[in-house]
Enzyme design. Sequence first.
Site, short mmCIF file in Angstrom:
data_model
loop_
_atom_site.label_atom_id
_atom_site.label_comp_id
_atom_site.label_asym_id
_atom_site.label_seq_id
_atom_site.Cartn_x
_atom_site.Cartn_y
_atom_site.Cartn_z
CG HIS A 165 -2.25 -0.76 0.80
ND1 HIS A 165 -2.21 -1.98 0.16
CD2 HIS A 165 -3.56 -0.45 0.92
CE1 HIS A 165 -3.45 -2.40 -0.07
NE2 HIS A 165 -4.29 -1.48 0.38
CG ASP A 215 -6.73 7.78 9.64
OD1 ASP A 215 -6.65 7.79 10.88
OD2 ASP A 215 -6.51 8.77 8.92
CD GLU A 221 -7.19 11.07 12.08
OE1 GLU A 221 -7.69 11.41 10.99
OE2 GLU A 221 -6.56 10.00 12.24
P1 FAD Z 1 4.28 -1.91 1.94
O1 FAD Z 1 3.80 -0.82 1.08
O2 FAD Z 1 4.17 -3.29 1.42
O3 FAD Z 1 5.79 -1.63 2.37
C1 FAD Z 1 6.20 -0.35 2.81
C2 FAD Z 1 7.70 -0.33 3.10
O4 FAD Z 1 7.99 -1.13 4.23
C3 FAD Z 1 8.55 -0.91 1.97
O5 FAD Z 1 9.78 -0.25 1.93
C4 FAD Z 1 8.74 -2.36 2.38
O6 FAD Z 1 9.90 -2.92 1.82
C5 FAD Z 1 8.83 -2.22 3.89
N1 FAD Z 1 8.30 -3.38 4.60
C6 FAD Z 1 7.12 -4.01 4.41
N2 FAD Z 1 6.99 -5.01 5.30
C7 FAD Z 1 8.11 -5.00 6.06
C8 FAD Z 1 8.58 -5.79 7.15
N3 FAD Z 1 7.88 -6.80 7.63
N4 FAD Z 1 9.77 -5.47 7.69
C9 FAD Z 1 10.51 -4.44 7.21
N5 FAD Z 1 10.14 -3.68 6.18
C10 FAD Z 1 8.94 -3.95 5.62
N6 FAD Z 1 -0.19 5.55 7.26
C11 FAD Z 1 -0.36 6.06 8.48
O7 FAD Z 1 0.61 6.25 9.23
N7 FAD Z 1 -1.59 6.41 8.93
C12 FAD Z 1 -2.70 6.21 8.18
O8 FAD Z 1 -3.79 6.52 8.62
C13 FAD Z 1 -2.56 5.63 6.90
N8 FAD Z 1 -3.63 5.38 6.13
C14 FAD Z 1 -3.46 4.81 4.91
C15 FAD Z 1 -4.58 4.53 4.14
C16 FAD Z 1 -4.46 3.93 2.91
C17 FAD Z 1 -5.69 3.62 2.10
C18 FAD Z 1 -3.17 3.64 2.40
C19 FAD Z 1 -3.01 3.04 1.05
C20 FAD Z 1 -2.04 3.94 3.14
C21 FAD Z 1 -2.17 4.51 4.41
N9 FAD Z 1 -1.08 4.80 5.22
C22 FAD Z 1 -1.25 5.33 6.46
C23 FAD Z 1 0.29 4.58 4.73
C24 FAD Z 1 0.81 3.22 5.15
O9 FAD Z 1 1.01 3.17 6.54
C25 FAD Z 1 2.15 2.92 4.50
O10 FAD Z 1 2.10 3.09 3.13
C26 FAD Z 1 2.58 1.49 4.83
O11 FAD Z 1 3.92 1.33 4.50
C27 FAD Z 1 1.75 0.50 4.05
O12 FAD Z 1 1.83 -0.75 4.65
P2 FAD Z 1 2.03 -2.03 3.75
O13 FAD Z 1 1.90 -3.19 4.65
O14 FAD Z 1 1.19 -1.99 2.56
O15 FAD Z 1 3.57 -1.81 3.37
#
Ligand code: FAD
Length: 522
Positions: free
Chosen positions: A96, A161, A274
């Site tokens: 994400h 969120d 918020e």
């Molecule tokens: P990914 O996108 O898969 O990975 C993100 C990064 O972390 C990459 O560099 C990846 O290599 C690394 N990574 C992934 N897993 C691991 C692991 N296990 N160990 C080490 N590194 C790892 N953020 C907020 O803070 N607050 C919010 O309210 C919020 N709302 C969101 C709402 C939506 C709809 C979306 C799309 C994003 C939101 N985000 C929010 C952002 C979100 O927290 C970050 O984009 C987060 O990184 C996404 O998590 P993911 O599991 O999809 O990670």
Amino acid sequence: MIAYIEPYFLDNESDASSVLTVTGRSSDGVSESLNIQGEIICGASAADIAGKDFGGMNCVKPLAVVRPVGPEDIAAAVRAALSSDKLTVAARGNGHSINGQATAEGGLVVDMRSTAENHFEVGFLTGDGTAFVDVSGGALWETVLKRCVSEYGLAPRSWTDYLGLTVGGTLSNAGVSGQAFRYGPQTENVTELDVVTGNGDVVTCSEVENSELFFSVLGGLGQFGIITRARVLLQPAPDMVRWIRIVYAEFDEFTRDAEWLVSQKDDSSFDYVEGFVFVNGDDPVNGWPTVPLHPDHDFDPTRLPKSSGSVLYCLELALHYRDSDSNSSVDKRVERLIGRLRFDEELRFEVDLPYLDFLLRVKRSEELAKVNGTWETPHPWLNLFVSKRDIGEFDQKVFKELVKNGVGGPMLVYPLLRSRWDDRTSVVLPEGEIFYIVALLRFVPPGAKASSVDKLVAQNQEIVQWCVKNGIDFKLYLPHYKSREEWIRHFGNRWSRFVDRKAMFDPMAILSPGQKVFNRAL
Ligand code: FAD
């Protein structure tokens, strides 16, 4: 099952140098076979799984997707990369990210979701007896919430969120929502991690054990290790939430009230604070209709002061309570706090709803966006932290001018307290005790031209450039930069610490290449 990377030939012959074969020997010098228990997926299927992210603006070709069964498989993937000339490894949580942060061009993508079920154990800290849960780095927060509440009546304290994100993914950034003013971001609410480092070591770390690794990994953009287990602090889950929105015409009144609320002592404020900016008009996506919390609520614009400008501000608050609390006691707690705030009573909206429904509120938006097609279209989002000192100037330029017609989605702005963030983690923040998170969560209609997405990206760049030129004290949250100079500026006086940590835990720059902070060492 022992899986090997199968013979895999890229469409483009010139890319064939990064091919791994059954024996594990490849023309780029991989000397070890990738001998793991999990699954390995190559070719077009790998690109389908891990070539894109939620941002939808980048498309890369990974060499393979690895679906590990546990840390040993992940360590094997890292070691295979270490023994090659140029392979990299990206952990992918739920993908994400917006700007390709979880991708690896020509590299191995470790799909952490395959480990989601590896841990789920509730315990109590020795000492103060605080409850915690051990969960997998690949678990979705939504699943963690549901299991903790339904099986133990407990819940993590600090959230994002939206909960369709993995534990490891948010801990690699910070993890921020309306609870962070009280408990700090999610990175402040874990006490122990299991990590696979860029050296291929499997290490347990905490504030007292391997502490440098622990603090490096938290907010570390995936640069130092892959989180396979996190110990997350819990609190008793409330049954219900009163969810309230109140409207302001003036930014300084909005910020004054928001800052007062987040500065109250523990337990004497709301449980969630918020805020967001919206357009002063009847646009269904950007304007008045986005404020009411229930179909029966009506936004009456005649209640707005004549002096109202192009945009308005909304404080969003929530108070936890139990089924056993009487209505009048909940009303009393709300009125004691809200009575201090300056807003128009006629522009106050509130509903009572179960705690789970409140925390899963964005899931409903996800479902709607999936129906109208905007979940799949590109998301050129911009997230920043802006210091209290400069948020007024930012409002004048950005909210009141550049995005005064809205961004097709929420424009969040709310205060956070720096003292709730441990500065030993890898996160960097603006100066001063109070700073604001600003999130421009742009949604693009299906069928929009690529050029219109480019324009939105250009507007994000314009905002960042304006901040730089005008000396605004800010940091990108979920940062995305392309040049070394920009990363150095981002980290400021923390850059050398970040570089030292990289040298310690991932000296060959194997991990999270999609962040584009370091290049793979040869
Ligand atoms: P990914 O996108 O898969 O990975 C993100 C990064 O972390 C990459 O560099 C990846 O290599 C690394 N990574 C992934 N897993 C691991 C692991 N296990 N160990 C080490 N590194 C790892 N953020 C907020 O803070 N607050 C919010 O309210 C919020 N709302 C969101 C709402 C939506 C709809 C979306 C799309 C994003 C939101 N985000 C929010 C952002 C979100 O927290 C970050 O984009 C987060 O990184 C996404 O998590 P993911 O599991 O999809 O990670």
